[in-house]
Design an enzyme around this catalytic site. Structure first.
Site, PDB file in Angstrom:
ATOM      1  N   LYS A 154       0.909  -1.287   0.154  1.00 50.43           N
ATOM      2  CA  LYS A 154       0.043  -0.109   0.006  1.00 50.43           C
ATOM      3  C   LYS A 154       0.985   1.308  -0.078  1.00 50.43           C
ATOM      4  O   LYS A 154       1.984   1.136   0.625  1.00 50.43           O
ATOM      5  CB  LYS A 154      -0.916  -0.006   1.300  1.00 50.43           C
ATOM      6  N   SER A 164      -9.710   1.773   2.891  1.00 48.28           N
ATOM      7  CA  SER A 164      -8.710   2.531   2.039  1.00 48.28           C
ATOM      8  C   SER A 164      -7.797   1.615   1.299  1.00 48.28           C
ATOM      9  O   SER A 164      -7.254   1.917   0.276  1.00 48.28           O
ATOM     10  CB  SER A 164      -7.909   3.555   2.947  1.00 48.28           C
ATOM     11  N   SER A 213      -9.797  -0.681   7.134  1.00 49.27           N
ATOM     12  CA  SER A 213      -9.405  -0.263   5.580  1.00 49.27           C
ATOM     13  C   SER A 213      -8.558  -1.705   5.080  1.00 49.27           C
ATOM     14  O   SER A 213      -8.149  -1.664   3.991  1.00 49.27           O
ATOM     15  CB  SER A 213      -8.304   0.794   5.667  1.00 49.27           C
TER      16      SER A 213
END
Length: 479
Positions: free
Chosen positions: A73, A148, A172
């Protein structure tokens, strides 16, 4: 088709000398080329560099992830590459160091194959708030992948990487895992070092893994977990051999179902899949009973005071002075700050900075932030009390399956409510895992298991048992 094999199978073949690391990377690279145009999971692909690195790797028992591609990420620092947090404000920033999790992955022989897309600064539940482009759900390209950590979930769902890392502040990792039909684990707060993770809400953030197979997730957890002197909140507790704990069986485990979570707002298909999941647990000899978490109904308002308050403090450093984006025209220092932040941050990040700054301002601090911290303590106590009766808690991961693009962007509150089952876990600092438990109208449904602090092993045991019942890793999105 090496990309269909589990990480455990691949590492075993590499260590026996039957497979070269570059062959593994090449297979996932081809899969990436096949799928990426459709889903857009990566901000920065690094496959070609990984292929070069793979050629110099030598088999060794010391490297449990030798030659395994991992997607990261883009709020986790990887030395020598941009870290954007999917925001314009970090334009031009190149990380001068590796996050602790990246150091540990490299030591284990893993290869970083790309930085994945996300909601800007990890604020969002749909990956629509990326400054670059939205990532698409591989099960239906008109729908969001969750957020996210949307890019990390999608990379694993389409098998352009067998494993990935995300971060979880209020759901997330678990919510996109649910929407994309993969496994996503949020470890206990302090289990995995946060050094090198760009801070959103420091008392809630935690790095965790995505995978298609429980054993793979367990192996990755063994590599990234453990004390780090660079993170003062990281725990000194010893890390179990998760890959061995898996096989202990689940018979006799006591599972709590939260009364407050089974009320309104649950989509019918999600409810059906969850009830079937509970029935299978009972068939396997687990004891399922109803429990109450009386303060959990305050989790969302409590979270949306604490997280934005910490964010407004953490994001004050992005001012155009030392690094990142700076506005072109300004008369004085104040105007430079104001215009840089106005042009550099997206709408959701601005909304949360405003919320947080207000909650912390003189005259409101006691009414909002202090009160939220007291409620947080009550939520944590509810969990402590529940865990005197049960070994783990089961809930749906999200009240719905993946929603369509644009469906919730005009109504931030309905977007926030998609994390209704996940935020309380972060507020209490507990571990939570989302595992695929069924399908509803062609879309994956995730079930969440919540464990006692530092008891990720029990969650992985249940996930491992369930995987052999449901075999969700055999289901593939038809792109």
């Amino acid at each position: 088709m090496l990309w269909k094999k589990s990480v455990i199978e691949l590492t075993s073949l590499i260590n026996k000398g039957e497979l070269k690391p570059e062959e593994v990377v090449q297979s996932f690279y081809e899969r990436f080329l096949e799928t990426e145009d459709k889903v857009k999971a990566y901000i920065l692909p690094l496959y070609e560099r990984a292929l070069e690195e793979a050629k110099s790797l030598k088999p060794s028992k010391e490297n449990p992830l030798l030659g395994i591609p991992i997607a990261i990420k883009d709020n986790i620092n990887v030395k020598g590459y941009p870290t954007t947090c999917a925001s314009k404000i970090l334009q031009g920033y190149i990380s001068p160091y590796d996050a602790t999790v990246i150091e540990r992955l490299k030591r284990a022989g893993a290869l970083v194959v790309g930085k994945t897309n996300m909601d800007e600064f990890a604020m969002g539940s749909s990956t629509e708030y990326s400054a670059f482009f939205p990532t698409r759900n591989p099960w239906d390209l008109e729908r969001v992948p969750g957020g996210s950590s949307g890019g990390s979930a999608v990379a694993v769902a389409v098998s352009s990487a067998p494993l990935s890392l995300g971060s979880d502040t209020g759901g997330s990792i678990r919510q996109p895992a649910s929407f994309c039909g993969v496994i996503g684990l949020k470890p206990t707060y302090g289990r995995v070092s946060r050094y090198g993770l760009v801070a959103f809400a420091s008392s809630l953030d935690q790095i965790g893994p995505f995978g298609r197979r429980t054993e793979d997730v367990a192996l990755l957890m063994e590599v990234i977990s453990g004390h780090d002197p660079k993170d003062s909140t990281s725990s000194k507790r010893p890390v179990p051999k998760y890959t061995e704990e898996l096989r202990k069986g689940v018979k006799g485990l006591r599972v709590g179902v939260v009364r407050e979570f089974m009320q309104d707002g649950l989509e019918e298909g999600v409810r059906r899949a969850f009830e079937n999941f509970l029935k299978e647990m009972e068939k396997e000899g687990m004891q399922v009973e109803e429990i109450s978490l009386p303060h959990v109904k305050y989790a969302i308002p409590c979270y949306y005071i604490i997280a934005p308050s910490e964010a407004s403090s953490n994001l004050a450093r992005y001012d155009g002075v030392r690094f990142g984006y700076r506005t072109r025209e300004y008369k004085d220092l104040f105007e430079m700050y104001a215009k840089t932040r106005d042009e550099g941050f997206g709408p959701e990040v601005k909304r949360r900075i405003l919320l947080g700054t207000f909650a912390l301002s003189a005259g409101y601090y006691d009414a909002y932030y202090l009160k939220a911290m007291k409620v947080r303590r009550l939520i944590a106590q509810d969990f402590e009390k529940a865990f005197e009766r049960v070994d783990l808690i089961a809930t749906p991961t999200s009240p719905t399956t993946a929603f369509k693009f644009g469906e919730k962007t005009s109504d931030p509150i309905s977007m926030y409510l998609s994390d209704i089952f996940t935020v309380s876990v972060n507020l209490a600092g507990l571990p939570g895992i989302s595992i695929p438990i069924g399908m509803s109208e062609g879309l994956p449904v995730g079930g969440q298991l919540i464990g006692k602090a530092f008891d990720e092993a029990t969650l992985l045991r249940v996930s491992y048992w369930w995987e052999h019942v449901y075999k969700h890793y055999e289901l593939e999105p038809k792109l």
